[in-house]
Design a protein around this motif. Structure first.
Motif, PDB file in Angstrom:
ATOM      1  N   GLY A 103       0.793  -1.231   0.000  1.00 25.96           N
ATOM      2  CA  GLY A 103       0.000   0.000   0.000  1.00 25.96           C
ATOM      3  C   GLY A 103       0.821   1.275   0.000  1.00 25.96           C
ATOM      4  N   PHE A 104       2.122   1.170  -0.306  1.00 25.88           N
ATOM      5  CA  PHE A 104       2.985   2.346  -0.273  1.00 25.88           C
ATOM      6  C   PHE A 104       2.821   3.240  -1.497  1.00 25.88           C
ATOM      7  N   LEU A 105       2.291   2.700  -2.592  1.00 26.78           N
ATOM      8  CA  LEU A 105       2.139   3.497  -3.816  1.00 26.78           C
ATOM      9  C   LEU A 105       0.794   4.209  -3.886  1.00 26.78           C
ATOM     10  N   LYS A 106      -0.107   3.899  -2.965  1.00 28.26           N
ATOM     11  CA  LYS A 106      -1.430   4.538  -2.972  1.00 28.26           C
ATOM     12  C   LYS A 106      -1.356   5.885  -2.275  1.00 28.26           C
ATOM     13  N   ARG A 107      -1.868   6.902  -2.946  1.00 22.53           N
ATOM     14  CA  ARG A 107      -1.936   8.240  -2.357  1.00 22.53           C
ATOM     15  C   ARG A 107      -3.161   8.257  -1.466  1.00 22.53           C
ATOM     16  N   ASP A 108      -2.970   8.426  -0.167  1.00 24.16           N
ATOM     17  CA  ASP A 108      -4.077   8.408   0.791  1.00 24.16           C
ATOM     18  C   ASP A 108      -4.931   9.662   0.575  1.00 24.16           C
ATOM     19  N   PRO A 109      -6.182   9.518   0.101  1.00 17.69           N
ATOM     20  CA  PRO A 109      -6.976  10.686  -0.277  1.00 17.69           C
ATOM     21  C   PRO A 109      -7.661  11.399   0.885  1.00 17.69           C
ATOM     22  N   ARG A 110      -7.583  10.829   2.083  1.00 18.76           N
ATOM     23  CA  ARG A 110      -8.318  11.431   3.210  1.00 18.76           C
ATOM     24  C   ARG A 110      -7.725  12.778   3.599  1.00 18.76           C
ATOM     25  N   ALA A 111      -8.592  13.747   3.758  1.00 21.74           N
ATOM     26  CA  ALA A 111      -8.171  15.087   4.186  1.00 21.74           C
ATOM     27  C   ALA A 111      -9.297  15.686   5.021  1.00 21.74           C
ATOM     28  N   LYS A 112      -9.015  16.782   5.685  1.00 21.39           N
ATOM     29  CA  LYS A 112     -10.006  17.421   6.540  1.00 21.39           C
ATOM     30  C   LYS A 112     -11.138  17.982   5.680  1.00 21.39           C
ATOM     31  N   GLU A 113     -12.368  17.691   6.099  1.00 20.97           N
ATOM     32  CA  GLU A 113     -13.545  18.175   5.380  1.00 20.97           C
ATOM     33  C   GLU A 113     -13.802  19.632   5.766  1.00 20.97           C
ATOM     34  N   ARG A 114     -14.210  20.436   4.803  1.00 23.48           N
ATOM     35  CA  ARG A 114     -14.406  21.862   5.085  1.00 23.48           C
ATOM     36  C   ARG A 114     -15.636  22.103   5.947  1.00 23.48           C
ATOM     37  N   LYS A 115     -15.618  23.203   6.686  1.00 22.65           N
ATOM     38  CA  LYS A 115     -16.747  23.598   7.530  1.00 22.65           C
ATOM     39  C   LYS A 115     -17.842  24.148   6.634  1.00 22.65           C
ATOM     40  N   LYS A 116     -19.095  23.790   6.943  1.00 21.62           N
ATOM     41  CA  LYS A 116     -20.234  24.315   6.186  1.00 21.62           C
ATOM     42  C   LYS A 116     -20.948  25.404   6.988  1.00 21.62           C
ATOM     43  N   PHE A 117     -21.566  26.349   6.283  1.00 22.90           N
ATOM     44  CA  PHE A 117     -22.281  27.433   6.964  1.00 22.90           C
ATOM     45  C   PHE A 117     -23.502  26.870   7.686  1.00 22.90           C
ATOM     46  N   GLY A 118     -23.842  27.484   8.806  1.00 24.63           N
ATOM     47  CA  GLY A 118     -24.978  27.009   9.607  1.00 24.63           C
ATOM     48  C   GLY A 118     -24.610  25.883  10.554  1.00 24.63           C
ATOM     49  N   LEU A 119     -23.418  25.343  10.408  1.00 22.59           N
ATOM     50  CA  LEU A 119     -22.954  24.261  11.278  1.00 22.59           C
ATOM     51  C   LEU A 119     -21.759  24.751  12.091  1.00 22.59           C
ATOM     52  N   LYS A 120     -21.482  24.043  13.185  1.00 23.66           N
ATOM     53  CA  LYS A 120     -20.353  24.427  14.040  1.00 23.66           C
ATOM     54  C   LYS A 120     -19.024  23.875  13.518  1.00 23.66           C
ATOM     55  N   ALA A 121     -19.083  22.778  12.776  1.00 22.86           N
ATOM     56  CA  ALA A 121     -17.899  22.183  12.146  1.00 22.86           C
ATOM     57  C   ALA A 121     -18.351  21.595  10.815  1.00 22.86           C
ATOM     58  N   ALA A 122     -17.603  20.643  10.273  1.00 25.75           N
ATOM     59  CA  ALA A 122     -17.965  20.082   8.974  1.00 25.75           C
ATOM     60  C   ALA A 122     -19.353  19.439   8.996  1.00 25.75           C
ATOM     61  N   ARG A 123     -19.650  18.707  10.078  1.00 25.01           N
ATOM     62  CA  ARG A 123     -20.957  18.037  10.173  1.00 25.01           C
ATOM     63  C   ARG A 123     -21.680  18.303  11.485  1.00 25.01           C
ATOM     64  N   ALA A 125     -23.852  19.898  14.007  1.00 26.58           N
ATOM     65  CA  ALA A 125     -24.936  20.884  14.012  1.00 26.58           C
ATOM     66  C   ALA A 125     -24.984  21.592  15.365  1.00 26.58           C
ATOM     67  N   PRO A 126     -25.553  22.816  15.399  1.00 25.73           N
ATOM     68  CA  PRO A 126     -25.704  23.480  16.696  1.00 25.73           C
ATOM     69  C   PRO A 126     -26.617  22.659  17.604  1.00 25.73           C
ATOM     70  N   GLN A 127     -26.418  22.787  18.905  1.00 25.34           N
ATOM     71  CA  GLN A 127     -27.221  22.024  19.853  1.00 25.34           C
ATOM     72  C   GLN A 127     -28.692  22.410  19.709  1.00 25.34           C
ATOM     73  N   TRP A 128     -29.559  21.410  19.685  1.00 19.78           N
ATOM     74  CA  TRP A 128     -30.995  21.656  19.512  1.00 19.78           C
ATOM     75  C   TRP A 128     -31.613  22.005  20.860  1.00 19.78           C
ATOM     76  N   SER A 129     -32.454  23.022  20.842  1.00 20.24           N
ATOM     77  CA  SER A 129     -33.136  23.456  22.054  1.00 20.24           C
ATOM     78  C   SER A 129     -34.629  23.453  21.806  1.00 20.24           C
ATOM     79  N   LYS A 130     -35.383  22.823  22.711  1.00 25.09           N
ATOM     80  CA  LYS A 130     -36.833  22.727  22.517  1.00 25.09           C
ATOM     81  C   LYS A 130     -37.483  24.083  22.712  1.00 25.09           C
ATOM     82  N   ARG A 131     -37.021  24.857  23.690  1.00 29.92           N
ATOM     83  CA  ARG A 131     -37.602  26.192  23.945  1.00 29.92           C
ATOM     84  C   ARG A 131     -36.569  27.269  23.956  1.00 29.92           C
TER      85      ARG A 131
END
Length: 131
Positions: A103-123, A125-131
């Motif tokens: 597996g030394f010739l395989k380029r490892d494609p994993r990288a940090k996922e970008r942050k999306k708007f409306g979220l606190k990080a890549a995935r 979500a803000p904490q849900w509050s009932k009231r």
């Protein structure tokens, strides 16, 4: 590679780290990373082992010179491993299969996922509050 001063060059990548690796035939193994010995450049022994892995697996002896930029030390060590494997595969095509199986010739494609708007990080979500 009979002419003195000749080398084989390859590029290895991992996350945002890029390593330009040059190998030339030598009597014993040596690796210089950004002007320092690999043992001195990488902070942990595990990272040094990762960088030397293709040479250890094949029992090859090369003089290795590396210029590496970007990423952290771990990603840089894996980029060096990738570039070193590519250089060996280019120089000695018979050893390509051995490197590929490990597996030394395989380029490892994993990288940090970008942050999306409306979220606190890549995935995250803000904490849900009932009231």
């Amino acid at each position: 590679m009979s002419a003195k001063g000749t080398y084989t060059e390859a590029v290895g990548r991992r996350k945002t780290a890029t390593a330009r690796v040059r190998i030339s035939e030598a009597k014993n193994v040596s690796m210089v990373v950004n002007g320092k010995p690999a043992e001195q450049y990488f902070p942990l022994d595990q990272m040094v082992k990762t960088a030397y892995a293709p040479l250890a697996a094949l029992g090859a002896t090369y003089s290795v010179s590396v210029r590496v930029r970007g990423g952290g030390h771990k990603a840089q060590a894996e980029a060096v491993r990738h570039g070193l494997s590519r250089a060996i595969a280019e120089l000695v095509p018979e050893q390509r299969k051995d490197l590929k199986v490990r597996g030394f010739l395989k380029r490892d494609p994993r990288a940090k996922e970008r942050k999306k708007f409306g979220l606190k990080a890549a995935r995250r979500a803000p904490q849900w509050s009932k009231r």
